[in-house]
Design a protein around this motif. Sequence first.
Motif, PDB file in Angstrom:
ATOM      1  N   GLY A  13       0.802  -1.217   0.000  1.00 31.78           N
ATOM      2  CA  GLY A  13       0.000   0.000   0.000  1.00 31.78           C
ATOM      3  C   GLY A  13       0.837   1.269   0.000  1.00 31.78           C
ATOM      4  O   GLY A  13       2.070   1.233   0.042  1.00 31.78           O
ATOM      5  N   LEU A  14       0.136   2.402  -0.016  1.00 30.88           N
ATOM      6  CA  LEU A  14       0.783   3.719  -0.020  1.00 30.88           C
ATOM      7  C   LEU A  14       0.522   4.435   1.298  1.00 30.88           C
ATOM      8  O   LEU A  14      -0.608   4.465   1.791  1.00 30.88           O
ATOM      9  CB  LEU A  14       0.251   4.576  -1.170  1.00 30.88           C
ATOM     10  CG  LEU A  14       0.429   4.040  -2.589  1.00 30.88           C
ATOM     11  CD1 LEU A  14      -0.048   5.069  -3.607  1.00 30.88           C
ATOM     12  CD2 LEU A  14       1.883   3.649  -2.853  1.00 30.88           C
ATOM     13  N   VAL A  15       1.577   5.019   1.847  1.00 29.65           N
ATOM     14  CA  VAL A  15       1.499   5.744   3.113  1.00 29.65           C
ATOM     15  C   VAL A  15       2.027   7.160   2.917  1.00 29.65           C
ATOM     16  O   VAL A  15       3.123   7.351   2.380  1.00 29.65           O
ATOM     17  CB  VAL A  15       2.341   5.042   4.205  1.00 29.65           C
ATOM     18  CG1 VAL A  15       2.413   5.899   5.467  1.00 29.65           C
ATOM     19  CG2 VAL A  15       1.759   3.672   4.526  1.00 29.65           C
ATOM     20  N   ALA A  16       1.264   8.147   3.338  1.00 23.61           N
ATOM     21  CA  ALA A  16       1.762   9.523   3.369  1.00 23.61           C
ATOM     22  C   ALA A  16       2.489   9.718   4.691  1.00 23.61           C
ATOM     23  O   ALA A  16       1.927   9.459   5.755  1.00 23.61           O
ATOM     24  CB  ALA A  16       0.616  10.517   3.241  1.00 23.61           C
ATOM     25  N   LEU A  17       3.746  10.153   4.604  1.00 24.14           N
ATOM     26  CA  LEU A  17       4.556  10.284   5.811  1.00 24.14           C
ATOM     27  C   LEU A  17       5.189  11.670   5.893  1.00 24.14           C
ATOM     28  O   LEU A  17       5.544  12.264   4.872  1.00 24.14           O
ATOM     29  CB  LEU A  17       5.662   9.224   5.838  1.00 24.14           C
ATOM     30  CG  LEU A  17       6.729   9.273   4.755  1.00 24.14           C
ATOM     31  CD1 LEU A  17       8.064   8.781   5.291  1.00 24.14           C
ATOM     32  CD2 LEU A  17       6.323   8.425   3.553  1.00 24.14           C
ATOM     33  N   PRO A  18       5.327  12.187   7.115  1.00 28.35           N
ATOM     34  CA  PRO A  18       5.945  13.489   7.278  1.00 28.35           C
ATOM     35  C   PRO A  18       7.469  13.381   7.207  1.00 28.35           C
ATOM     36  O   PRO A  18       8.061  12.394   7.668  1.00 28.35           O
ATOM     37  CB  PRO A  18       5.501  13.913   8.675  1.00 28.35           C
ATOM     38  CG  PRO A  18       5.406  12.604   9.419  1.00 28.35           C
ATOM     39  CD  PRO A  18       4.909  11.603   8.402  1.00 28.35           C
ATOM     40  N   THR A  19       8.107  14.364   6.606  1.00 34.80           N
ATOM     41  CA  THR A  19       9.550  14.532   6.715  1.00 34.80           C
ATOM     42  C   THR A  19       9.800  15.986   7.108  1.00 34.80           C
ATOM     43  O   THR A  19       8.861  16.771   7.226  1.00 34.80           O
ATOM     44  CB  THR A  19      10.300  14.213   5.401  1.00 34.80           C
ATOM     45  OG1 THR A  19      10.134  15.302   4.484  1.00 34.80           O
ATOM     46  CG2 THR A  19       9.815  12.912   4.779  1.00 34.80           C
ATOM     47  N   GLU A  20      11.043  16.336   7.312  1.00 33.49           N
ATOM     48  CA  GLU A  20      11.334  17.725   7.660  1.00 33.49           C
ATOM     49  C   GLU A  20      11.125  18.667   6.478  1.00 33.49           C
ATOM     50  O   GLU A  20      10.948  19.875   6.654  1.00 33.49           O
ATOM     51  CB  GLU A  20      12.762  17.862   8.207  1.00 33.49           C
ATOM     52  CG  GLU A  20      13.867  17.859   7.166  1.00 33.49           C
ATOM     53  CD  GLU A  20      14.224  16.465   6.657  1.00 33.49           C
ATOM     54  OE1 GLU A  20      15.340  16.325   6.138  1.00 33.49           O
ATOM     55  OE2 GLU A  20      13.403  15.530   6.760  1.00 33.49           O
ATOM     56  N   THR A  21      11.118  18.121   5.256  1.00 30.46           N
ATOM     57  CA  THR A  21      10.980  18.955   4.056  1.00 30.46           C
ATOM     58  C   THR A  21       9.520  19.118   3.688  1.00 30.46           C
ATOM     59  O   THR A  21       8.930  20.180   3.862  1.00 30.46           O
ATOM     60  CB  THR A  21      11.786  18.362   2.892  1.00 30.46           C
ATOM     61  OG1 THR A  21      11.351  17.011   2.636  1.00 30.46           O
ATOM     62  CG2 THR A  21      13.271  18.355   3.213  1.00 30.46           C
ATOM     63  N   VAL A  22       8.904  18.057   3.123  1.00 31.10           N
ATOM     64  CA  VAL A  22       7.487  18.041   2.787  1.00 31.10           C
ATOM     65  C   VAL A  22       6.951  16.647   3.114  1.00 31.10           C
ATOM     66  O   VAL A  22       7.713  15.740   3.433  1.00 31.10           O
ATOM     67  CB  VAL A  22       7.246  18.368   1.296  1.00 31.10           C
ATOM     68  CG1 VAL A  22       7.791  19.750   0.948  1.00 31.10           C
ATOM     69  CG2 VAL A  22       7.868  17.307   0.384  1.00 31.10           C
ATOM     70  N   TYR A  23       5.637  16.475   3.029  1.00 34.55           N
ATOM     71  CA  TYR A  23       5.058  15.143   3.204  1.00 34.55           C
ATOM     72  C   TYR A  23       5.317  14.317   1.950  1.00 34.55           C
ATOM     73  O   TYR A  23       5.180  14.804   0.822  1.00 34.55           O
ATOM     74  CB  TYR A  23       3.552  15.227   3.461  1.00 34.55           C
ATOM     75  CG  TYR A  23       3.216  15.391   4.929  1.00 34.55           C
ATOM     76  CD1 TYR A  23       2.655  14.358   5.670  1.00 34.55           C
ATOM     77  CD2 TYR A  23       3.485  16.591   5.593  1.00 34.55           C
ATOM     78  CE1 TYR A  23       2.364  14.500   7.023  1.00 34.55           C
ATOM     79  CE2 TYR A  23       3.199  16.751   6.936  1.00 34.55           C
ATOM     80  CZ  TYR A  23       2.638  15.699   7.647  1.00 34.55           C
ATOM     81  OH  TYR A  23       2.358  15.853   8.996  1.00 34.55           O
ATOM     82  N   GLY A  24       5.694  13.047   2.160  1.00 35.09           N
ATOM     83  CA  GLY A  24       5.979  12.158   1.051  1.00 35.09           C
ATOM     84  C   GLY A  24       4.890  11.120   0.864  1.00 35.09           C
ATOM     85  O   GLY A  24       4.169  10.766   1.801  1.00 35.09           O
ATOM     86  N   LEU A  25       4.767  10.622  -0.378  1.00 41.27           N
ATOM     87  CA  LEU A  25       3.852   9.531  -0.697  1.00 41.27           C
ATOM     88  C   LEU A  25       4.687   8.272  -0.813  1.00 41.27           C
ATOM     89  O   LEU A  25       5.365   8.047  -1.809  1.00 41.27           O
ATOM     90  CB  LEU A  25       3.108   9.820  -2.000  1.00 41.27           C
ATOM     91  CG  LEU A  25       2.085   8.767  -2.450  1.00 41.27           C
ATOM     92  CD1 LEU A  25       0.978   8.615  -1.410  1.00 41.27           C
ATOM     93  CD2 LEU A  25       1.491   9.136  -3.801  1.00 41.27           C
ATOM     94  N   GLY A  26       4.660   7.448   0.237  1.00 46.42           N
ATOM     95  CA  GLY A  26       5.616   6.366   0.379  1.00 46.42           C
ATOM     96  C   GLY A  26       5.110   5.003  -0.054  1.00 46.42           C
ATOM     97  O   GLY A  26       3.943   4.663   0.109  1.00 46.42           O
ATOM     98  N   ALA A  27       6.046   4.208  -0.615  1.00 48.19           N
ATOM     99  CA  ALA A  27       5.795   2.814  -0.964  1.00 48.19           C
ATOM    100  C   ALA A  27       7.057   2.026  -0.686  1.00 48.19           C
ATOM    101  O   ALA A  27       8.167   2.580  -0.613  1.00 48.19           O
ATOM    102  CB  ALA A  27       5.410   2.684  -2.433  1.00 48.19           C
TER     103      ALA A  27
END
Length: 328
Positions: A22-36
């Motif tokens: 699945g896909l997870v939106a995760l926070p980073t210090e830069t921007v939110y990422g769309l993770g796989a």
Amino acid sequence: MTRVTATTTDIETAAGVLRAGGLVALPTETVYGLGANAEDSAAVARIFQVKGRPPSHPLIVHIGGADHLDDWVAEVPATARLLAGHFWPGPLTLVLRRDRRVPLEATGGLETVAVRVPDHPVALALLSAFGGGVTAPSANRFGSVSPTTADHVRAELGDAVDFVLNGGPCSVGVESTIVDVTGETPSILRPGGVTREDLEAVLGCPIEMPSTSHVRVPGQHPSHYAPSARVVLVEPEKVVDEAQRAQEQGHQVGVLLPPSLAGTPVKAHAVVAVPASMAEYARELYGILRELDQRGCDLIVASLPVEEGLGLAIANRLRRAAGPRSSQ
């Protein structure tokens, strides 16, 4: 703005979603990422589908620490180890030769891979719980304004994301600096959260920033980081006149008023005073562009900051937001 720290349960749930493809939106210090899962070609392909991103546009692989770098790349030059040692975790992405572990779907078909270690406790906790690498471009439609809060992600991608980890607002606000370390000398392919000056201080020499490169990286599209409103760039002293002229012509004008003109009255639909601090400006830039869209602006008038320090990254984002339509 709500500041939320994801719970241990949230992180374990997100790790399970990644393992299941699945896909997870995760926070980073830069921007939110769309993770796989970086090793799951089908999951990586879904990122491109959800974003509407060209499959030739490479993704960044996020890993849990500099000590994991050798697991994802074919070789690690001394320069790469030096930069990783100084700036990871942090907003620096290194381009290196890919290991076979990284599918070509994640690299846009290239034999190079972009890798970084995010400086956010929630992202690092997810990477630890998941136990692998996570490909994560910004969690927005391709070419549009990057998200810096979980609410931005939900508003733009909705149910296309399987799980959203809320880690509060991003502290840097612009994407990572991308440095190519595959050649004899490193070069900046995209300015970002680590400044050119900081890189040169560590390397002990000037670092190039070529206008073009054979290595494709995120953010090179002619129009990128763009709000729905058209962005027009002018010299700082022309911002007020240009905004008022456009407003008189019937546009709903949003103005990014530079610090040099703080307090100047402007006849426009919406006026936002730009922070004098480049760190604060970078942190707020994407939120400001989204706000002007939400307030119904169809044209945004702005000027570029001095292109040093984080000002270089901000200027890059504004130029890309304006695209080929820029007047400057």
